[in-house]
Design an enzyme around this catalytic site. Sequence first.
Site, short mmCIF file in Angstrom:
data_model
loop_
_atom_site.label_atom_id
_atom_site.label_comp_id
_atom_site.label_asym_id
_atom_site.label_seq_id
_atom_site.Cartn_x
_atom_site.Cartn_y
_atom_site.Cartn_z
N HIS A 10 0.85 -1.09 -0.01
CA HIS A 10 -0.04 -0.13 -0.10
C HIS A 10 0.81 1.24 0.10
O HIS A 10 0.39 2.14 0.52
CB HIS A 10 -1.11 0.18 1.27
CG HIS A 10 -1.95 -0.96 1.07
ND1 HIS A 10 -3.17 -0.93 0.71
CD2 HIS A 10 -1.83 -2.65 1.69
CE1 HIS A 10 -3.80 -2.23 1.00
NE2 HIS A 10 -3.01 -3.03 1.34
N ASN B 20 -10.38 -2.84 2.56
CA ASN B 20 -10.11 -2.65 0.91
C ASN B 20 -11.29 -2.51 0.44
O ASN B 20 -12.26 -2.30 0.72
CB ASN B 20 -9.55 -4.08 0.59
CG ASN B 20 -7.96 -4.37 1.01
OD1 ASN B 20 -7.30 -3.12 1.34
ND2 ASN B 20 -7.63 -5.42 0.88
N HIS C 270 -3.76 0.75 11.97
CA HIS C 270 -3.47 -0.40 12.60
C HIS C 270 -4.73 -1.09 12.86
O HIS C 270 -5.67 -0.53 13.52
CB HIS C 270 -2.84 -0.29 13.89
CG HIS C 270 -2.44 -1.54 14.86
ND1 HIS C 270 -2.57 -2.77 14.18
CD2 HIS C 270 -2.19 -1.57 16.11
CE1 HIS C 270 -2.37 -3.63 15.09
NE2 HIS C 270 -1.89 -3.03 16.40
FE1 HDD Z 1 -2.47 -4.78 5.55
C1 HDD Z 1 -0.87 -1.73 5.19
C2 HDD Z 1 -5.30 -3.60 4.11
C3 HDD Z 1 -3.84 -8.22 5.61
C4 HDD Z 1 0.19 -6.20 7.04
N1 HDD Z 1 -3.16 -2.92 4.90
C5 HDD Z 1 -2.43 -1.92 4.84
C6 HDD Z 1 -3.11 -0.69 4.40
C7 HDD Z 1 -4.19 -1.29 4.17
C8 HDD Z 1 -4.35 -2.54 4.40
C9 HDD Z 1 -5.46 -0.69 3.51
C10 HDD Z 1 -2.62 0.67 4.07
C11 HDD Z 1 -2.88 1.41 5.27
C12 HDD Z 1 -2.30 2.80 4.86
O1 HDD Z 1 -3.36 3.62 4.22
O2 HDD Z 1 -1.60 3.41 5.61
N2 HDD Z 1 -4.16 -5.58 4.89
C13 HDD Z 1 -5.33 -4.81 4.71
C14 HDD Z 1 -6.62 -5.75 4.66
C15 HDD Z 1 -6.21 -6.96 4.95
C16 HDD Z 1 -4.59 -6.96 5.13
C17 HDD Z 1 -7.90 -5.37 3.96
C18 HDD Z 1 -6.87 -8.31 4.91
C19 HDD Z 1 -8.20 -8.33 5.32
N3 HDD Z 1 -1.95 -6.67 6.10
C20 HDD Z 1 -2.79 -7.96 6.00
C21 HDD Z 1 -1.89 -8.75 6.71
C22 HDD Z 1 -0.67 -8.67 7.20
C23 HDD Z 1 -0.77 -7.05 6.55
C24 HDD Z 1 -2.47 -10.18 6.66
C25 HDD Z 1 0.48 -9.16 7.71
C26 HDD Z 1 0.34 -10.29 8.42
N4 HDD Z 1 -0.66 -4.20 5.84
C27 HDD Z 1 0.18 -4.85 6.65
C28 HDD Z 1 1.57 -3.93 7.08
C29 HDD Z 1 1.14 -2.55 6.36
C30 HDD Z 1 -0.16 -2.73 5.72
C31 HDD Z 1 2.91 -4.55 6.55
C32 HDD Z 1 2.12 -1.83 5.46
C33 HDD Z 1 2.25 -0.43 5.76
C34 HDD Z 1 1.48 -0.43 7.07
O3 HDD Z 1 1.12 -1.76 7.34
O4 HDD Z 1 1.40 0.71 7.88
O5 HDD Z 1 1.66 -3.87 8.23
#
Ligand code: HDD
Length: 708
Positions: free
Chosen positions: A73, A146, A337
């Site tokens: 993202h 999402n 988060h």
């Molecule tokens: Fe995630 C970012 C949505 C599963 C680990 N995620 C991130 C963002 C969105 C989502 C919208 C961007 C937020 C922003 O605008 O800063 N993610 C989802 C959705 C998931 C999902 C809807 C499943 C239903 N994500 C998911 C899993 C993991 C992560 C299973 C790890 C185990 N996601 C992350 C992250 C991020 C992230 C690595 C990257 C940047 C951040 O968090 O701040 O922690």
Amino acid sequence: MKKDKDNAKDKDLKKNLSEAEGQTMTTNQGLKVNDTNNSLKAGERGATLLEDFILREKITHFDHERIPERIVHARGSAAHGIFELYESQEKYTKAGIFTDTSRKTPVFARFSTVAGSKGSADLARDVRGFAVKFYTEEGVFDLVGNNMPIFFIQDAMKFPDLIHAVKPEPHREIPQAASAHDTFYDFISRTPETMHNHIWVMSDRAIPRSLRMMEGFGIHTFRLINKEGKSHFVKFHWKPLLGVKSVTWDEAVKLHGADSDFHRRDLWDAIDSGQFPEWELGLQIVPEEDEHKFEFDLLDPTKLIPEELVPVQRIGKMTLNRNPDNFFAETEQVAFHSGHIVPGIDFSNDPLLQGRLFSYTDTQLSRLGSPNFHEIPINRPINPVHNNQRDGHMRMTINKGNTAYFPNSMGGGCPHLAKMADGGFTSYEERIDANKVRARSESFNDHFSQPGIFYRSLEDWGKNHVADAYSFELGKCTQDHIKERMLWLIEKIDKDLAKKVADNLGLKIPSKIEKPVNQAIGADDDGTKNEPKERKDYLDKSEALSQTHIKTDSIATRKIAFLVSDGFNAEKATAMKEELEKKNAIVNLVAPHGGTVQASDDKKHKVDAAIMTTESVAFDAIYIPGGAKSVKALKKEAKAKKFINEALKHCKAIAVDTEAEELFDETYGKDFKDDEAVCINKKPADFIKAIAMHRNWKREDQAKMIPA
Ligand code: HDD
């Protein structure tokens, strides 16, 4: 709606605003600067002196301006706004934002693509992130969702594999922001649980017309907890008031070049012009006792609850009404988060959600560089923060006193704990009595039924787009065994779909593939416990899954190109413009040259875009006013004809005055004069109706033949 002057988060952010107007330039230490163009040198021709602290400060700060982009993202755009509740939901939850209708809760929403880097193009075929931070009176609540109601995988343990597969291939960092490559399909063809989210990505949902025209979903099943401590399961939905609209794949590809910031610009411009995007928040509530009454498991994030089974109740509205002041400070540094919740909301045991609860804080430690990221203005809550956490990199808070532990007597026992009755958070007391196992429930084994419902729910044009997308994506893969495995899986969803894709690929659908089908699951004894089940058609269709389920006649913020040159018919063009603008559409004059064009009334009109600087994909519709001289000039412009041909191909509304028909006849327009969205010498009201259709998909089969 007016901007809300009492927005508590806006007030809070003001403390950190800096405006340079009328101010003297200083160093970071406050020293007034009188030369920022020349370094300190031994003589006019050098060498530069190490002593030059002004040079060193400027360069050092510049050298460290970047922070790591989000691991996923990375590309995103955001805006401020408010959330207002229609009716108290106290029956289900004690959360203040869902019970107090007098509140205007400040929000910050960030939309993103998943796979691409920070500078990648907006129109990539991808899931869109839809993350909303609610600054509630009881603390921050983040709904990190999402624009699709399901996810690719069922367990967070697989997330790094999914992302490694979809990101550019590691040896040569290709392709950027695209899933159409071998490693992605190698992974998903061995992970059948991905098939549901994947078919959504193959649909038009993955190429939205605007971030303002897409739905949002919390995806997981969460819990709502009321004052009595009773829990209900809940799924969160965002319903856009402008409807759900997409572009065609051909437009998306062209927009990559014409305006790779298309979505970012569109969101900014709409808010800037006072056309505030709005979404209603919807809840699907399932009583605890109904947990097992469905054909699917509520804890499985690859499943949605069809709205036919549990209707969505719209409980409030989010309005985005202010653009950020600074992209880096706000949009880049905002840290969402899914574990940020408030009393009245709690988690379910969805294994994907459970893993996310760890990941989001962890990632900020390397991205924002410190455990104090909650102090960054965009992240801090509007209510006060007090605890015994101390120090760390870049600490801003100056905590007074000599106690930083609990319990204490020397600090008067403060900060003291909150009783539940005073809003103290306690987790829902779910009873768990289980063996510790590394396993997956068999209730998660159905991977084909819901993709089938989704596909059958699409209109014919939507189905065609899905077949085209699979064919494009798999066509980009180089390994036949991967494509064949995909065909085998697609056939489990829909036979006709698989046949179309196989024909396009020039391959046969294999009758069997090597076992085990599901290599995503651990090596359980004989490898069959989690083999995918055959499709079960427990629901034929769900109207809510088609793009057309949110009806809207609005043409607000739609961009209309008026193709003009000197001598265009001012009377007709002005009448059309007025009618369109009454409906809040945006009119742009596109002409063979920049500057101004002189209309038939001898008045000069400002050109919004010279035709060589823009493309028809940047517009929703075209109008060609008459005026013999203007039409004659446009006939000499190949780009004007390309404009018209492309708009026809993309099924857009076109209005043509009688006098301009001779230009239209020199394009493929001559074959589309009876088309519902082609208005030859018709009233503005007819054109408005045609624009409100968004696209005349009935034209598509014939329009596909236009070689534009
Ligand atoms: Fe995630 C970012 C949505 C599963 C680990 N995620 C991130 C963002 C969105 C989502 C919208 C961007 C937020 C922003 O605008 O800063 N993610 C989802 C959705 C998931 C999902 C809807 C499943 C239903 N994500 C998911 C899993 C993991 C992560 C299973 C790890 C185990 N996601 C992350 C992250 C991020 C992230 C690595 C990257 C940047 C951040 O968090 O701040 O922690």
